[in-house]
Design a protein around this motif. Structure first.
Motif, PDB file in Angstrom:
ATOM      1  N   VAL A  76       0.857  -1.218  -0.054  1.00 32.78           N
ATOM      2  CA  VAL A  76      -0.064  -0.128   0.146  1.00 32.78           C
ATOM      3  C   VAL A  76       0.870   1.141   0.039  1.00 32.78           C
ATOM      4  CG1 VAL A  76      -1.942  -0.996   1.171  1.00 32.78           C
ATOM      5  CG2 VAL A  76      -0.268   0.089   2.546  1.00 32.78           C
ATOM      6  N   ALA A  77       0.225   2.173  -0.235  1.00 37.27           N
ATOM      7  CA  ALA A  77       0.900   3.531  -0.358  1.00 37.27           C
ATOM      8  C   ALA A  77       1.321   4.376   0.833  1.00 37.27           C
ATOM      9  CB  ALA A  77       0.177   4.499  -1.263  1.00 37.27           C
ATOM     10  N   GLY A  78       0.643   3.860   2.048  1.00 40.10           N
ATOM     11  CA  GLY A  78       0.998   4.292   3.257  1.00 40.10           C
ATOM     12  C   GLY A  78       0.054   3.950   4.376  1.00 40.10           C
ATOM     13  N   THR A  79      -0.087   4.671   5.428  1.00 41.09           N
ATOM     14  CA  THR A  79      -0.853   4.089   6.421  1.00 41.09           C
ATOM     15  C   THR A  79      -1.248   5.154   7.312  1.00 41.09           C
ATOM     16  OG1 THR A  79       1.062   4.066   8.151  1.00 41.09           O
ATOM     17  CG2 THR A  79       0.493   1.964   7.052  1.00 41.09           C
ATOM     18  N   PHE A  80      -2.602   4.960   8.145  1.00 37.33           N
ATOM     19  CA  PHE A  80      -2.901   6.061   8.942  1.00 37.33           C
ATOM     20  C   PHE A  80      -2.811   5.482  10.315  1.00 37.33           C
ATOM     21  CE2 PHE A  80      -6.952   7.582  11.431  1.00 37.33           C
ATOM     22  CZ  PHE A  80      -6.658   8.621  11.194  1.00 37.33           C
ATOM     23  N   VAL A  81      -1.973   6.123  11.191  1.00 35.77           N
ATOM     24  CA  VAL A  81      -1.884   5.744  12.479  1.00 35.77           C
ATOM     25  C   VAL A  81      -2.390   6.508  13.467  1.00 35.77           C
ATOM     26  CG1 VAL A  81      -0.089   5.236  14.301  1.00 35.77           C
ATOM     27  CG2 VAL A  81       0.316   4.680  11.674  1.00 35.77           C
ATOM     28  N   ALA A  82      -3.498   5.950  14.333  1.00 32.28           N
ATOM     29  CA  ALA A  82      -4.012   6.727  15.327  1.00 32.28           C
ATOM     30  C   ALA A  82      -4.652   5.794  16.606  1.00 32.28           C
ATOM     31  CB  ALA A  82      -5.574   7.192  14.640  1.00 32.28           C
ATOM     32  N   LEU A  83      -4.850   6.640  17.518  1.00 34.50           N
ATOM     33  CA  LEU A  83      -5.348   6.148  18.804  1.00 34.50           C
ATOM     34  C   LEU A  83      -6.345   6.947  19.490  1.00 34.50           C
ATOM     35  CD1 LEU A  83      -4.006   7.400  21.503  1.00 34.50           C
ATOM     36  CD2 LEU A  83      -2.041   5.902  20.858  1.00 34.50           C
ATOM     37  N   ASN A  84      -7.277   6.378  20.031  1.00 32.53           N
ATOM     38  CA  ASN A  84      -8.278   7.246  20.871  1.00 32.53           C
ATOM     39  C   ASN A  84      -7.970   7.119  22.402  1.00 32.53           C
ATOM     40  OD1 ASN A  84     -10.141   7.926  18.810  1.00 32.53           O
ATOM     41  ND2 ASN A  84     -10.334   5.835  18.524  1.00 32.53           N
ATOM     42  N   ASN A  85      -8.214   8.102  23.048  1.00 32.70           N
ATOM     43  CA  ASN A  85      -8.225   7.964  24.584  1.00 32.70           C
ATOM     44  C   ASN A  85      -9.765   8.270  25.006  1.00 32.70           C
ATOM     45  OD1 ASN A  85      -5.499   7.717  25.470  1.00 32.70           O
ATOM     46  ND2 ASN A  85      -4.911   9.437  24.576  1.00 32.70           N
ATOM     47  N   ARG A  86     -10.227   7.079  25.670  1.00 40.49           N
ATOM     48  CA  ARG A  86     -11.428   6.844  26.187  1.00 40.49           C
ATOM     49  C   ARG A  86     -12.464   7.451  25.130  1.00 40.49           C
ATOM     50  NH1 ARG A  86      -8.455   9.452  30.280  1.00 40.49           N
ATOM     51  NH2 ARG A  86      -8.156   7.795  31.872  1.00 40.49           N
ATOM     52  N   VAL A  87     -12.734   8.459  24.789  1.00 47.02           N
ATOM     53  CA  VAL A  87     -13.793   8.933  23.672  1.00 47.02           C
ATOM     54  C   VAL A  87     -13.371   8.067  22.438  1.00 47.02           C
ATOM     55  CG1 VAL A  87     -14.868  10.849  22.456  1.00 47.02           C
ATOM     56  CG2 VAL A  87     -14.111  11.153  24.843  1.00 47.02           C
ATOM     57  N   SER A  88     -14.444   7.386  21.890  1.00 47.36           N
ATOM     58  CA  SER A  88     -14.515   6.490  20.663  1.00 47.36           C
ATOM     59  C   SER A  88     -13.353   5.093  20.958  1.00 47.36           C
ATOM     60  CB  SER A  88     -13.824   7.192  19.461  1.00 47.36           C
ATOM     61  OG  SER A  88     -14.866   8.153  19.155  1.00 47.36           O
ATOM     62  N   GLN A  89     -13.188   4.847  22.288  1.00 48.27           N
ATOM     63  CA  GLN A  89     -12.336   3.728  22.380  1.00 48.27           C
ATOM     64  C   GLN A  89     -13.315   2.844  22.699  1.00 48.27           C
ATOM     65  OE1 GLN A  89      -9.609   4.344  25.843  1.00 48.27           O
ATOM     66  NE2 GLN A  89      -8.041   2.964  25.240  1.00 48.27           N
ATOM     67  N   SER A  90     -13.644   1.908  21.907  1.00 48.49           N
ATOM     68  CA  SER A  90     -14.505   0.814  21.909  1.00 48.49           C
ATOM     69  C   SER A  90     -14.092  -0.194  23.154  1.00 48.49           C
ATOM     70  CB  SER A  90     -14.694   0.046  20.810  1.00 48.49           C
ATOM     71  OG  SER A  90     -13.409  -0.574  20.189  1.00 48.49           O
TER      72      SER A  90
END
Length: 141
Positions: free
Chosen positions: A78-92
Motif C-alpha cells: 500500500v502507499a501508506g498508513t493512517f496511525v491513530a489512537l483514541n483515549n477514552r472517547v471513541s475507544q471501544s
C-alpha cells in the motif's frame, strides 16, 4: 484484566490474527477493519490510555507501532498508513490500542467517517496477517 478482550488476546485465551507478538506489544488484525490489513497494536500490560502507559514503556511501544506501520506498507504493497489512537472517547475497548490502517490514494477514507469492511473468511484474514507478519520478521532478522 479478566474482562478485557485485548488482555484475553494478549494471553492467548481469545484467538486473533496476530502479526506481531513480543514482550512489549501484540499486534493483530482488527475484527472490524476500516480496510483489510487494519492492525491494532496493544501493550502487553493492561493500561487504558496513553497517559497510563509508564514513560519508560512509551518508546518501546511506539517502536512496535512504527514497525507494524512499515510492515503493513511493505507486506500489503500500500502507499501508506493512517496511525491513530483514541483515549477514552471513541475507544471501544478500554485498553490502549493504536490503529495502523493501510492507505492508498482515493481509497474512500474521508475524515473520521471510517467505512468498515469484512474479510471474506478467516482464511483471508489469516492471509493478510501472514503477509504483515512476514514483513515484521524480515526487518527483525
Amino acid at each position: 484484566m479478566d474482562d478485557c478482550v485485548f488482555c484475553a488476546i494478549v494471553a492467548g485465551r481469545t484467538p486473533a490474527a496476530t502479526v506481531l507478538s513480543d514482550d512489549v506489544a501484540v499486534g493483530f488484525l482488527d475484527a472490524r477493519p476500516v480496510f483489510k490489513g487494519h492492525v491494532l497494536v496493544v501493550p502487553r500490560t493492561h493500561v487504558e490510555t496513553l497517559s497510563d502507559l509508564p514513560v519508560a514503556d512509551v518508546g518501546p511501544y511506539f517502536q512496535r507501532v512504527r514497525e507494524v506501520a512499515r510492515a503493513v506498507e511493505e507486506g500489503l504493497g500500500v502507499a501508506g498508513t493512517f496511525v491513530a489512537l483514541n483515549n477514552r472517547v471513541s475507544q471501544s475497548v478500554p485498553h490502549l490500542h493504536t490503529h495502523v490502517v493501510p492507505r492508498n490514494r482515493k481509497d474512500g477514507l474521508r475524515g473520521f467517517f471510517w467505512p468498515r469492511v469484512k474479510y471474506a473468511d478467516d482464511g483471508e484474514a489469516r492471509e493478510y496477517a501472514e503477509r504483515i507478519q512476514a514483513a515484521v520478521k524480515k526487518s527483525t532478522t
